[in-house]
Design a protein around this motif. Structure first.
Motif, PDB file in Angstrom:
ATOM      1  N   LEU A  31       0.897  -1.419   0.160  1.00  0.00           N
ATOM      2  CA  LEU A  31       0.178   0.265  -0.003  1.00  0.00           C
ATOM      3  C   LEU A  31       1.149   0.979   0.335  1.00  0.00           C
ATOM      4  CD1 LEU A  31      -3.075  -1.150   2.610  1.00  0.00           C
ATOM      5  CD2 LEU A  31      -3.232  -1.421   0.458  1.00  0.00           C
ATOM      6  N   PHE A  32       0.313   2.197  -0.787  1.00  0.00           N
ATOM      7  CA  PHE A  32       1.127   3.698  -0.683  1.00  0.00           C
ATOM      8  C   PHE A  32       2.464   3.468  -1.164  1.00  0.00           C
ATOM      9  CE2 PHE A  32      -1.528   3.580   2.756  1.00  0.00           C
ATOM     10  CZ  PHE A  32      -2.712   5.209   2.544  1.00  0.00           C
ATOM     11  N   LYS A  33       3.031   2.669  -2.430  1.00  0.00           N
ATOM     12  CA  LYS A  33       4.100   2.074  -2.975  1.00  0.00           C
ATOM     13  C   LYS A  33       4.785   4.040  -3.125  1.00  0.00           C
ATOM     14  CE  LYS A  33       6.793  -1.017  -5.673  1.00  0.00           C
ATOM     15  NZ  LYS A  33       6.384  -2.279  -6.860  1.00  0.00           N
ATOM     16  N   ASP A  34       3.953   3.602  -4.657  1.00  0.00           N
ATOM     17  CA  ASP A  34       4.369   5.127  -4.996  1.00  0.00           C
ATOM     18  C   ASP A  34       4.604   6.671  -3.752  1.00  0.00           C
ATOM     19  OD1 ASP A  34       1.851   5.588  -4.527  1.00  0.00           O
ATOM     20  OD2 ASP A  34       1.252   6.915  -6.444  1.00  0.00           O
ATOM     21  N   LYS A  35       4.004   6.220  -2.544  1.00  0.00           N
ATOM     22  CA  LYS A  35       4.260   7.651  -1.878  1.00  0.00           C
ATOM     23  C   LYS A  35       5.940   7.100  -1.304  1.00  0.00           C
ATOM     24  CE  LYS A  35       0.113   9.641  -0.970  1.00  0.00           C
ATOM     25  NZ  LYS A  35      -1.093  10.185  -0.317  1.00  0.00           N
ATOM     26  N   VAL A  36       5.783   5.807  -0.911  1.00  0.00           N
ATOM     27  CA  VAL A  36       7.089   5.559  -0.305  1.00  0.00           C
ATOM     28  C   VAL A  36       8.357   5.750  -1.123  1.00  0.00           C
ATOM     29  CG1 VAL A  36       8.346   3.661   0.486  1.00  0.00           C
ATOM     30  CG2 VAL A  36       6.001   4.163   1.096  1.00  0.00           C
ATOM     31  N   GLU A  37       8.222   5.290  -2.197  1.00  0.00           N
ATOM     32  CA  GLU A  37       8.722   5.819  -3.520  1.00  0.00           C
ATOM     33  C   GLU A  37      10.213   7.242  -2.884  1.00  0.00           C
ATOM     34  OE1 GLU A  37       8.044   3.827  -6.995  1.00  0.00           O
ATOM     35  OE2 GLU A  37       8.531   1.163  -6.572  1.00  0.00           O
ATOM     36  N   LYS A  38       9.018   7.946  -3.302  1.00  0.00           N
ATOM     37  CA  LYS A  38       8.941   9.456  -3.649  1.00  0.00           C
ATOM     38  C   LYS A  38       9.718  10.411  -2.086  1.00  0.00           C
ATOM     39  CE  LYS A  38       6.533  13.879  -4.309  1.00  0.00           C
ATOM     40  NZ  LYS A  38       6.029  14.733  -4.399  1.00  0.00           N
ATOM     41  N   ALA A  39       8.827   8.885  -1.476  1.00  0.00           N
ATOM     42  CA  ALA A  39       9.357   9.510   0.089  1.00  0.00           C
ATOM     43  C   ALA A  39      11.036   9.400  -0.095  1.00  0.00           C
ATOM     44  CB  ALA A  39       8.970   9.561   1.269  1.00  0.00           C
ATOM     45  N   ASN A  40      11.333   8.161  -0.552  1.00  0.00           N
ATOM     46  CA  ASN A  40      12.717   7.683  -0.131  1.00  0.00           C
ATOM     47  C   ASN A  40      13.547   8.283  -1.033  1.00  0.00           C
ATOM     48  OD1 ASN A  40      12.376   5.226   2.255  1.00  0.00           O
ATOM     49  ND2 ASN A  40      11.911   3.760   0.291  1.00  0.00           N
ATOM     50  N   LEU A  41      13.263   9.248  -2.568  1.00  0.00           N
ATOM     51  CA  LEU A  41      13.832   9.605  -3.016  1.00  0.00           C
ATOM     52  C   LEU A  41      14.066  10.865  -2.724  1.00  0.00           C
ATOM     53  CD1 LEU A  41      15.206   9.918  -5.980  1.00  0.00           C
ATOM     54  CD2 LEU A  41      13.629  10.685  -7.521  1.00  0.00           C
ATOM     55  N   ILE A  42      13.903  11.554  -2.088  1.00  0.00           N
ATOM     56  CA  ILE A  42      13.987  13.088  -1.477  1.00  0.00           C
ATOM     57  C   ILE A  42      14.584  12.770  -0.303  1.00  0.00           C
ATOM     58  CG2 ILE A  42      12.495  14.511  -0.443  1.00  0.00           C
ATOM     59  CD1 ILE A  42       9.813  14.012  -1.586  1.00  0.00           C
ATOM     60  N   ILE A  43      14.805  11.525   0.751  1.00  0.00           N
ATOM     61  CA  ILE A  43      15.703  10.682   1.829  1.00  0.00           C
ATOM     62  C   ILE A  43      16.800  10.828   1.067  1.00  0.00           C
ATOM     63  CG2 ILE A  43      16.070   9.723   3.589  1.00  0.00           C
ATOM     64  CD1 ILE A  43      12.779   9.546   3.961  1.00  0.00           C
ATOM     65  N   LYS A  44      17.502  10.219  -0.428  1.00  0.00           N
ATOM     66  CA  LYS A  44      18.040   9.874  -0.716  1.00  0.00           C
ATOM     67  C   LYS A  44      19.090  11.860  -1.168  1.00  0.00           C
ATOM     68  CE  LYS A  44      17.847   5.283  -1.964  1.00  0.00           C
ATOM     69  NZ  LYS A  44      17.709   4.241  -3.520  1.00  0.00           N
ATOM     70  N   LYS A  45      18.703  12.812  -1.675  1.00  0.00           N
ATOM     71  CA  LYS A  45      18.341  13.663  -2.157  1.00  0.00           C
ATOM     72  C   LYS A  45      19.146  14.498  -0.782  1.00  0.00           C
ATOM     73  CE  LYS A  45      16.568  13.822  -7.174  1.00  0.00           C
ATOM     74  NZ  LYS A  45      15.284  14.602  -7.886  1.00  0.00           N
ATOM     75  N   VAL A  46      18.183  14.947  -0.067  1.00  0.00           N
ATOM     76  CA  VAL A  46      18.597  16.059   0.394  1.00  0.00           C
ATOM     77  C   VAL A  46      18.757  15.388   1.941  1.00  0.00           C
ATOM     78  CG1 VAL A  46      16.985  17.947   1.480  1.00  0.00           C
ATOM     79  CG2 VAL A  46      16.109  17.122  -0.260  1.00  0.00           C
ATOM     80  N   GLY A  47      18.291  14.656   2.041  1.00  0.00           N
ATOM     81  CA  GLY A  47      18.924  14.026   3.606  1.00  0.00           C
ATOM     82  C   GLY A  47      17.447  13.841   5.095  1.00  0.00           C
ATOM     83  N   LEU A  48      18.411  13.577   5.969  1.00  0.00           N
ATOM     84  CA  LEU A  48      17.370  13.131   6.892  1.00  0.00           C
ATOM     85  C   LEU A  48      17.847  14.774   7.412  1.00  0.00           C
ATOM     86  CD1 LEU A  48      17.611   9.893   8.396  1.00  0.00           C
ATOM     87  CD2 LEU A  48      15.354  11.196   7.154  1.00  0.00           C
ATOM     88  N   PRO A  49      16.885  15.794   8.086  1.00  0.00           N
ATOM     89  CA  PRO A  49      17.306  16.121   9.141  1.00  0.00           C
ATOM     90  C   PRO A  49      17.629  16.450   9.841  1.00  0.00           C
ATOM     91  CG  PRO A  49      14.756  16.384   8.755  1.00  0.00           C
ATOM     92  CD  PRO A  49      15.021  15.426   7.956  1.00  0.00           C
ATOM     93  N   LYS A  50      18.521  17.413  10.918  1.00  0.00           N
ATOM     94  CA  LYS A  50      19.236  17.297  11.759  1.00  0.00           C
ATOM     95  C   LYS A  50      19.005  17.523  12.882  1.00  0.00           C
ATOM     96  CE  LYS A  50      23.577  16.630   8.982  1.00  0.00           C
ATOM     97  NZ  LYS A  50      24.459  17.248   8.795  1.00  0.00           N
TER      98      LYS A  50
END
Length: 51
Positions: free
Chosen positions: A31-50
């Protein structure tokens, strides 16, 4: 996705009940596969907030 077991400590509000036939219905579906993929892509590009 694993379902949580229902304990007696956490009672459902009045008028709600759990249907045991549907408890594991969505376990194997992504469920929500496309949203999870988009979120993972953003995390790879930007990174997690510190903090």
């Amino acid at each position: 996705m694993k379902t949580k077991s229902i304990s007696d400590k956490n009672k459902l509000p009045n008028g709600f009940k759990v249907n045991p036939d549907r408890q594991n219905k969505y376990e194997d579906q992504p469920l929500f596969k496309d949203k999870v993929e988009k979120a993972n892509l953003i995390i790879k590009k930007v990174g997690l907030p510190k903090n």
